[in-house]
Each structure stands twice: as structure tokens, then as C-alpha cells.
Design an enzyme around this catalytic site. Structure first.
Site, PDB file in Angstrom:
ATOM      1  N   SER A  51       0.830  -1.203   0.000  1.00 21.10           N
ATOM      2  CA  SER A  51       0.000   0.000   0.000  1.00 21.10           C
ATOM      3  C   SER A  51       0.872   1.264   0.000  1.00 21.10           C
ATOM      4  O   SER A  51       1.653   1.477  -0.927  1.00 21.10           O
ATOM      5  CB  SER A  51      -0.960  -0.049   1.192  1.00 21.10           C
TER       6      SER A  51
ATOM      7  N   ASP B 147     -10.189  -3.499  -5.177  1.00 20.87           N
ATOM      8  CA  ASP B 147      -9.301  -2.555  -4.495  1.00 20.87           C
ATOM      9  C   ASP B 147      -9.224  -1.282  -5.333  1.00 20.87           C
ATOM     10  O   ASP B 147      -8.993  -1.353  -6.551  1.00 20.87           O
ATOM     11  CB  ASP B 147      -7.915  -3.190  -4.351  1.00 20.87           C
TER      12      ASP B 147
ATOM     13  N   HIS C 140      -8.293  -4.799  -0.711  1.00 19.44           N
ATOM     14  CA  HIS C 140      -7.171  -4.078  -0.126  1.00 19.44           C
ATOM     15  C   HIS C 140      -6.978  -4.470   1.340  1.00 19.44           C
ATOM     16  O   HIS C 140      -7.933  -4.555   2.108  1.00 19.44           O
ATOM     17  CB  HIS C 140      -7.375  -2.563  -0.222  1.00 19.44           C
TER      18      HIS C 140
END
Length: 423
Positions: free
Chosen positions: A201, A363, A393
Site C-alpha cells: 500500500s 481494491d 485491499h
């Protein structure tokens, strides 16, 4: 009268279900677990925002305190400190690299005389939350050290609100240069040809940016041989990519939250949130956005045909037009490739190490990763693109009970197997 408590309980249950329930795609497994997890996170954020409004604490500080409290409770329930019951032979040290706090994982003794792999990890959390020392990050890093016979270094870079871009990036870059130095490689007996940089991320953003800088720095005699990016956030110019719109309400990273993370990281005014959500660009008139730059994140050309949808594309600086209250406000660092690695030129990408890029169908950041994989490939870099149709995610971090998901365990195993074969 006895009906009143029952009616109240039913009303409460209906309200709770209304708060928790979000329609999820059929492909997502264990949907109610994900919904409960998301509801807990949203409730924590809303309570933190209320406390901030009342003047108690910055909302990020409140969220951190809540997360630490939950982690402490789980450690108590499980009966051991985070990671302590996994791979007990791994040596763990909390030290500093070039003034930046890091946690070093050294594999169990054995194999003396043979050089070991090296791996530097940057945790996710929107450049505001998280630590590599707790929970699944710590557990995964212990596994990596043990199974890969690798010296793993998890970097505790500084976070918002204490700092914003470029400080987290500079912390990671300083730690990376120290990690690759002859002194550190000799101390840990690392093979200079087998050193990776990785992150998830926001950490994937930092890993990509650091990999680009190291790859183009002629003063560095040793460079990363591999970059492994887990659903990375790679650009803040277009929040209307197909994945941003298709997954805007999918847990745990809702579209408004990701935009807020970007505003915080870039040190911008949070009042711009509505403008960014509207993708309020001035792309056709801004002199900094050339056709060449716009092409670097043109999803209509970079995404596979099946990913393209009938959406309005972005491509331009997010600029709030001049209003009656004052001059136009631009986002600082918006066009800086150190913040948005997808904007790097092909000459930079061509020097980057081979890549592993994990993306999840459900995501908002899916298309960032897919576009970066395509651009790296176009620049001649070998890329393994690992895509999970049932992924969402954060799943990479959900491997430890009670927040464990099968998709998370599969993703971690595939990532570790790829590193075993390619690092």
C-alpha cells in the site's frame, strides 16, 4: 409492555445491521468477517474524529491508540508477544539505520560461510498509521527471514501528522542506502546480488520510489535486485480510474479515505477532499501537464482491454480553481515522481530492478499497480503481475487470527514463494 424491550432490541439490531452491511461482490470470501472488520475500523475513525472535534487529540493519534489497545488485547489472548511464537530462532533487534528506527530480523544460525539474502520492508497505513513491529507484519517478516535465509529490515519511517512528504520517503531512502552500504552488507553477510525492497500500500509507494532513486543513483555500487510491491499507491492525479470508481465503497480502503491519505501525505489542505473526489482537474490548461506526462497514467491505453470501462478518465493536476475567497491552491508535490512513482519517465523505469506486483480485483488501487506493471514492461523490465480476483485491499495483512482470511494466507505464500525463486 413486554413488547417494548423486544422492539427496542430489534430496532438496535436493524440499526447495527444497517451500519455494518455493505453490498460486496460474490467473489469475496468470508464477507461477514470483512464487513465486521470494516465496521470496527469505521467506528474507530468516527470516534477519533469526534474526539478531535472536542479537542482531545488529533484523530490519527486516537486511531493509533485504539489500534495499539486492540493489538495488546490480542497478544494477551494469544499468550505471547506479537510474532514471538512464530519462528523463534529468528533474532530480532531494534536499532537505527542512518538515524531511522528499524527492526532487523536475522535468520537462525547455520549455513556459516554462505552469504544471505537481504530484504528491506516498508509497512503500509496511508503514511499515517501502522508499524512493522506488530501483528501480521512482524509475523510475515519473521517467516521471510527464516524461510529465505534473509536479513529482513523493517523501517519505522516517520508518519503524518508529525511529518508529511517528502520526509517519509527520505527516511526510507536513507535507511535503504545504509542497508546497501559495504559496512552493513559485511556485518550481516549479505549477498550484494540478492537484495530486495518491498512494501504494501503506502509502503509499496515508498518501495517503488526508493527503488527508482537507487536504480538511477550512480554513486551506489550495489542496487536492489528485486522490488516486490503489494497493492501499491502510485499516483494522485486521477481518482476516477475504473478501480477507484468500481471499488469506491469496498472495504477496507474506501475511495474517500484513500484521497484523504493522499492529502495528508502531500501536506495539503484537507478541505480539498471534495474537489479531489470530484476529480476537479484543470488538465487541459495547466502548463506542467504535457501530453507525455499525461500518457504515463492514461488508463485507457495502459490497462488491459477487459479492465477498461466507460468511465471518465483523469490526467492532469488536481487544482482548485480560483474562487472569491483567494488564489488557486495546488497540491504540493503532486507531480513529484518521488510521491507518485507512476509519473517517472521511461528512462528511469528502464533502470529499475525486476518486479513482483500484487493487485486485487476489489481494491481502489488495483489500476495503479496494473498500470505500473505495464509501464515497467514497456521499459524492458521483467515483471510478474500477481492478480487476485477474490482479493481486496489489506488482505495481505489479514493472516493472523481473528482477522485471518484465506486470501491473505494465499497472497503471503505466493509472495514468499516468488521471492524464494527470484531473489
Amino acid at each position: 409492555m413486554r413488547l417494548l424491550p423486544a422492539a427496542a432490541a430489534l430496532s438496535l439490531a436493524v440499526l447495527l445491521a444497517y451500519y455494518v452491511y455493505i453490498p460486496l461482490p460474490d467473489a469475496i470470501q468470508q464477507p461477514w468477517k470483512l464487513l465486521m472488520l470494516d465496521a470496527g475500523f469505521r467506528a474507530t475513525m468516527q470516534l477519533a474524529s469526534l474526539k478531535a472535534w472536542l479537542g482531545f487529540d488529533h484523530y490519527i493519534t486516537s486511531i493509533r491508540n485504539s489500534m495499539e489497545g486492540f493489538e495488546g488485547m490480542m497478544e494477551g489472548l494469544l499468550g505471547f508477544e506479537s510474532g514471538g511464537g512464530v519462528m523463534p530462532g529468528v533474532k530480532v533487534s531494534d536499532i537505527t539505520f542512518a538515524g531511522v528506527p528499524v527492526r532487523v530480523y536475522e535468520p537462525p544460525a547455520g549455513g556459516e560461510g554462505h552469504l544471505r539474502r537481504g530484504l528491506m520492508f516498508f509497512h503500509g497505513g496511508g503514511w499515517a498509521l501502522g508499524t512493522g513491529k506488530k501483528g501480521s507484519y512482524d509475523t510475515t517478516n519473521r517467516m521471510l527471514s527464516d524461510e529465505l535465509n534473509a536479513v529482513v529490515v523493517s523501517v519505522e519511517y516517520r508518519l503524518y501528522p508529525e511529518v508529511h512528504f517528502p520526509v517519509p520517503y527520505l527516511d526510507c531512502l536513507a535507511a535503504a542506502k545504509h542497508f546497501l552500504s559495504p559496512e552493513v552488507r559485511a556485518r550481516y553477510a549479505m549477498d550484494p546480488e540478492r537484495v530486495a525492497v518491498t512494501g504494501d500500500s503506502a509502503g509499496g509507494n515508498l518501495a517503488a520510489a526508493v527503488a527508482q532513486e537507487i536504480a538511477t543513483d550512480e554513486t551506489m555500487s550495489v542496487k536492489f535486485s528485486v522490488q516486490a510491491l503489494i497493492y501499491p499507491a502510485l499516483q494522485a492525479l486521477d481518482f476516477n480510474t475504473p478501480s477507484y470508481l468500481q471499488n469506491q465503497n469496498i472495504p477496507v480502503l474506501h475511495r474517500p479515505l484513500m484521497v484523504r491519505f493522499w492529502l495528508q501525505y502531500l501536506g495539503a489542505d484537507l478541505s480539498l477532499l471534495a474537489q479531489l473526489l470530484a476529480n476537479n482537474h484543470s488538465s487541459l490548461h495547466h502548463p506542467s501537464i504535457t501530453p507525455e506526462l499525461r500518457a504515463r497514467l492514461d488508463w485507457t491505453a495502459l490497462l488491459p482491454p477487459k479492465r477498461r470501462r466507460d468511465h471518465r478518465g483523469g490526467g492532469g493536476p488536481l487544482v482548485v480553481e480560483k474562487g472569491p475567497g483567494g488564489p488557486a491552491k495546488e497540491l504540493p508535490g503532486l507531480l513529484d515522481a518521488r510521491a507518485s512513482p507512476l509519473l517517472a519517465g521511461p528512462e528511469v523505469l528502464a533502470k529499475c530492478p525486476r518486479a513482483y506486483i500484487l493487485t486485487c480485483e476489489h481494491d481502489v488501487l488495483r489500476d495503479d499497480g496494473l498500470m505500473y506493471a505495464r509501464r515497467l514492461q514497456d521499459a524492458g523490465v521483467a515483471v510478474t503481475s500477481e492478480h487476485y480476483e477474490d482479493g481486496f485491499h489489506g488482505c495481505f495483512s489479514f493472516t493472523v487470527w481473528p482477522m485471518d482470511f484465506d486470501i491473505g494466507k494465499r497472497a503471503v505464500r505466493a509472495y514468499l514463494d516468488w521471492l524464494q525463486k527470484n531473489l
